[in-house]
Scaffold this active site. Structure first.
Site, mmCIF file in Angstrom:
data_model
loop_
_atom_site.group_PDB
_atom_site.id
_atom_site.type_symbol
_atom_site.label_atom_id
_atom_site.label_comp_id
_atom_site.label_asym_id
_atom_site.label_seq_id
_atom_site.Cartn_x
_atom_site.Cartn_y
_atom_site.Cartn_z
ATOM 1 N N GLU A 33 23.273 88.836 -15.139
ATOM 2 C CA GLU A 33 22.965 87.434 -14.998
ATOM 3 C C GLU A 33 24.493 86.729 -15.351
ATOM 4 O O GLU A 33 25.500 87.218 -16.221
ATOM 5 C CB GLU A 33 22.337 87.165 -15.878
ATOM 6 C CG GLU A 33 20.679 86.242 -15.209
ATOM 7 C CD GLU A 33 20.058 86.683 -14.539
ATOM 8 O OE1 GLU A 33 20.937 86.921 -13.334
ATOM 9 O OE2 GLU A 33 19.454 87.652 -14.428
ATOM 10 N N GLY A 121 12.109 76.220 -8.161
ATOM 11 C CA GLY A 121 12.012 76.106 -9.161
ATOM 12 C C GLY A 121 11.705 76.912 -9.813
ATOM 13 O O GLY A 121 11.775 76.581 -11.179
ATOM 14 N N ALA A 122 11.799 78.593 -10.334
ATOM 15 C CA ALA A 122 10.918 79.744 -10.509
ATOM 16 C C ALA A 122 11.592 80.465 -10.888
ATOM 17 O O ALA A 122 11.895 81.549 -11.507
ATOM 18 C CB ALA A 122 9.679 80.080 -10.264
ATOM 19 N N SER A 125 14.815 82.174 -5.845
ATOM 20 C CA SER A 125 15.784 82.353 -4.863
ATOM 21 C C SER A 125 14.899 81.967 -3.316
ATOM 22 O O SER A 125 15.011 82.834 -2.987
ATOM 23 C CB SER A 125 16.175 83.738 -5.143
ATOM 24 O OG SER A 125 17.591 83.721 -6.033
ATOM 25 N N SER A 127 15.908 79.115 -2.725
ATOM 26 C CA SER A 127 16.746 78.124 -1.828
ATOM 27 C C SER A 127 17.671 79.727 -0.703
ATOM 28 O O SER A 127 17.218 79.736 0.867
ATOM 29 C CB SER A 127 17.541 78.075 -2.646
ATOM 30 O OG SER A 127 17.296 77.136 -3.287
ATOM 31 N N GLU A 159 25.209 76.502 0.647
ATOM 32 C CA GLU A 159 24.288 76.101 -0.033
ATOM 33 C C GLU A 159 25.297 75.374 -1.519
ATOM 34 O O GLU A 159 24.855 74.841 -1.096
ATOM 35 C CB GLU A 159 23.695 77.709 -1.342
ATOM 36 C CG GLU A 159 23.349 76.871 -2.868
ATOM 37 C CD GLU A 159 22.099 77.507 -3.201
ATOM 38 O OE1 GLU A 159 21.429 78.049 -1.886
ATOM 39 O OE2 GLU A 159 21.443 76.464 -4.200
ATOM 40 N N ASP A 171 21.885 86.277 -4.820
ATOM 41 C CA ASP A 171 20.824 85.626 -4.015
ATOM 42 C C ASP A 171 20.522 85.957 -2.314
ATOM 43 O O ASP A 171 19.186 86.549 -2.168
ATOM 44 C CB ASP A 171 20.449 83.958 -4.653
ATOM 45 C CG ASP A 171 20.395 84.593 -5.551
ATOM 46 O OD1 ASP A 171 20.605 84.875 -6.552
ATOM 47 O OD2 ASP A 171 20.106 83.123 -6.549
HETATM 48 C C1 GLA Z 1 21.498 82.140 -9.113
HETATM 49 C C2 GLA Z 1 22.832 81.803 -8.079
HETATM 50 C C3 GLA Z 1 23.091 83.087 -8.423
HETATM 51 C C4 GLA Z 1 23.706 83.777 -9.735
HETATM 52 C C5 GLA Z 1 22.587 83.632 -10.900
HETATM 53 C C6 GLA Z 1 22.372 84.192 -12.197
HETATM 54 O O1 GLA Z 1 20.182 82.433 -9.266
HETATM 55 O O2 GLA Z 1 22.157 81.206 -7.299
HETATM 56 O O3 GLA Z 1 24.491 83.848 -8.077
HETATM 57 O O4 GLA Z 1 24.941 83.507 -10.310
HETATM 58 O O5 GLA Z 1 21.499 82.151 -11.129
HETATM 59 O O6 GLA Z 1 23.119 85.006 -12.295
#
Ligand code: GLA
Length: 389
Positions: A33, A121-122, A125, A127, A159, A171
């Site tokens: 992460e 918002g969870a 991804s 978006s 984005e 993502d």
């Molecule tokens: C979001 C971002 C990703 C990544 C994560 C954290 O999902 O879109 O690119 O940085 O946070 O790991």
């Protein structure tokens, strides 16, 4: 919603049938992460929740949109694309059209109906799945010769520039290139990737949405990026060969970490060890060592909580509940943090009991009703021709 129903709605709105149905999934990240924008490693999988786009071309150079989630329409002309202030949801499509045009791709108008199954918002991804679905729509309908990695980079650019989140590349990568039954190991600097089969016999991943809305996520996320840039500059002065935080080895960190400010040290420590954990996770996944994988998940969460400081009380509580439950091998927040979801690695026969426990303890303590999602490692974005015209 069923495909037939969506087609019906499309016809009611646009008075014609869609020619294509495009689907792009959301994702969860198993481990790794905040490493992507530091040139590091990640290990996401696509989930069985897709953004569906029904599309056909038009000759007006306009992109017309109808989103069933908001029951709202919008449109923009390809000759005049600006970030829209009020209707934020359509910025994704504007952003994609703009990056394609700027890159010299020849695109025309589209009539789009959007139905996303990915919760918003969870941290799953939603978006990226919209961006990838929009890009694939243009690609399919206007026969663009555009390679997957180029698509991923453009979606991320949209984005960054239009939505204002300086996200990394994970993502969009996961939404486009995931493969059923597999995790996707990505080296976010070289953009080389490989699939790793998921086969922890009798154990699966399972997701719990804390239902804490990530209101501040955009600004907090961008702040973490700034922290990393700052820490990188400091480390680069000490060791000029360091071009990204990913280049710092554990030995480098142990030797020179003490020269950094306290905050920089915390951020760097997370990145250095999280990258290491992703590499180990790939190995234990190959060896089907679910227990070791679970351990890495707990370590990752602790680091995100204490060093990277992106967890919340609610996410910590969900992880703690997991620790006390039989059959749970690991738990951690997934995605950017500041709310969103926790992912568990749990014995199949213990999932129901874990859910009961969460509903009881978590709801009592927070007053929130969490949502659960089964995790089916799914395939990345794809296009179908609509045969029912
Ligand atoms: C979001 C971002 C990703 C990544 C994560 C954290 O999902 O879109 O690119 O940085 O946070 O790991």
């Amino acid at each position: 919603m069923k495909k037939e129903n969506l087609i019906k709605q499309y016809k009611a709105i646009y008075k014609k049938a869609p020619t294509h149905i495009i689907r792009a999934p959301g994702r969860i990240n198993l481990i790794g992460e905040h490493t992507d924008y530091n040139g590091g490693f990640v290990l996401p999988i696509a989930i069985d929740s897709y953004t569906n786009m029904l599309v056909s071309k038009n000759d007006d150079k306009k992109v017309r949109l109808y989103d069933l989630k908001y029951n709202e329409n919008d449109e923009f002309h390809l000759d005049n694309i600006k970030p829209l202030k009020q209707k934020k949801w359509s910025n994704y499509q504007c952003g994609i059209a703009k990056v394609l045009l700027d890159a010299g791709y020849k695109i025309g108008g589209l009539d789009i109906l959007i139905f996303s199954e990915v919760p918003e918002g969870a941290g799953l991804s939603s978006s990226a799945s919209i961006e990838i679905a929009t890009l694939l729509s243009f690609k399919e309908l206007y026969d663009l010769e555009i390679k997957p990695l180029e698509m991923i980079k453009l979606a991320r650019k949209a984005e960054n520039n239009f939505v204002g989140v300086e996200c990394g590349i994970m993502d969009q990568f996961a939404s486009l290139l995931s493969k059923e039954g597999n995790a996707l190991f990505i080296d976010c600097r070289s953009l080389k990737y490989k699939y790793v089969t998921l086969s922890f016999m009798g154990y699966s991943f399972f997701v719990c949405n804390s239902m804490v809305k990530r209101e501040l996520v955009e600004s907090s996320y961008n702040k973490r990026r700034k922290d990393c840039k700052y820490a990188l500059r400091a480390f680069h002065k000490i060791l000029p060969r360091i071009g990204a935080l990913r280049d710092i080895s554990i030995e480098d960190f142990m030797k020179y970490g003490g020269l950094l400010s306290k905050k920089s040290r915390r951020r760097v420590e997370h990145i250095v060890y999280e990258n290491e954990r992703v590499k180990q996770a790939v190995e234990v996944l190959k060896n089907r060592n679910a227990k070791a994988f679970g351990e890495l998940m707990y370590q990752s969460h602790l680091s995100l909580k204490e060093l990277y400081e992106v967890s919340t009380e609610e996410l910590d509580l969900l992880v703690e509940i997991g620790k006390d439950e039989p059959g749970v091998l690991g738990a951690r927040l997934t995605g950017a943090g500041f709310g969103g979801c926790v992912i568990y690695l749990v014995k199949d026969s213990c999932v129901e009991k874990l859910k009961e426990k969460i509903l009881d303890v978590y709801s009592k303590k927070t007053g929130l009703v969490p949502q659960f999602y089964e995790v089916v490692p799914s395939k990345g974005a794809y296009a179908e021709l609509n045969g029912n015209r």
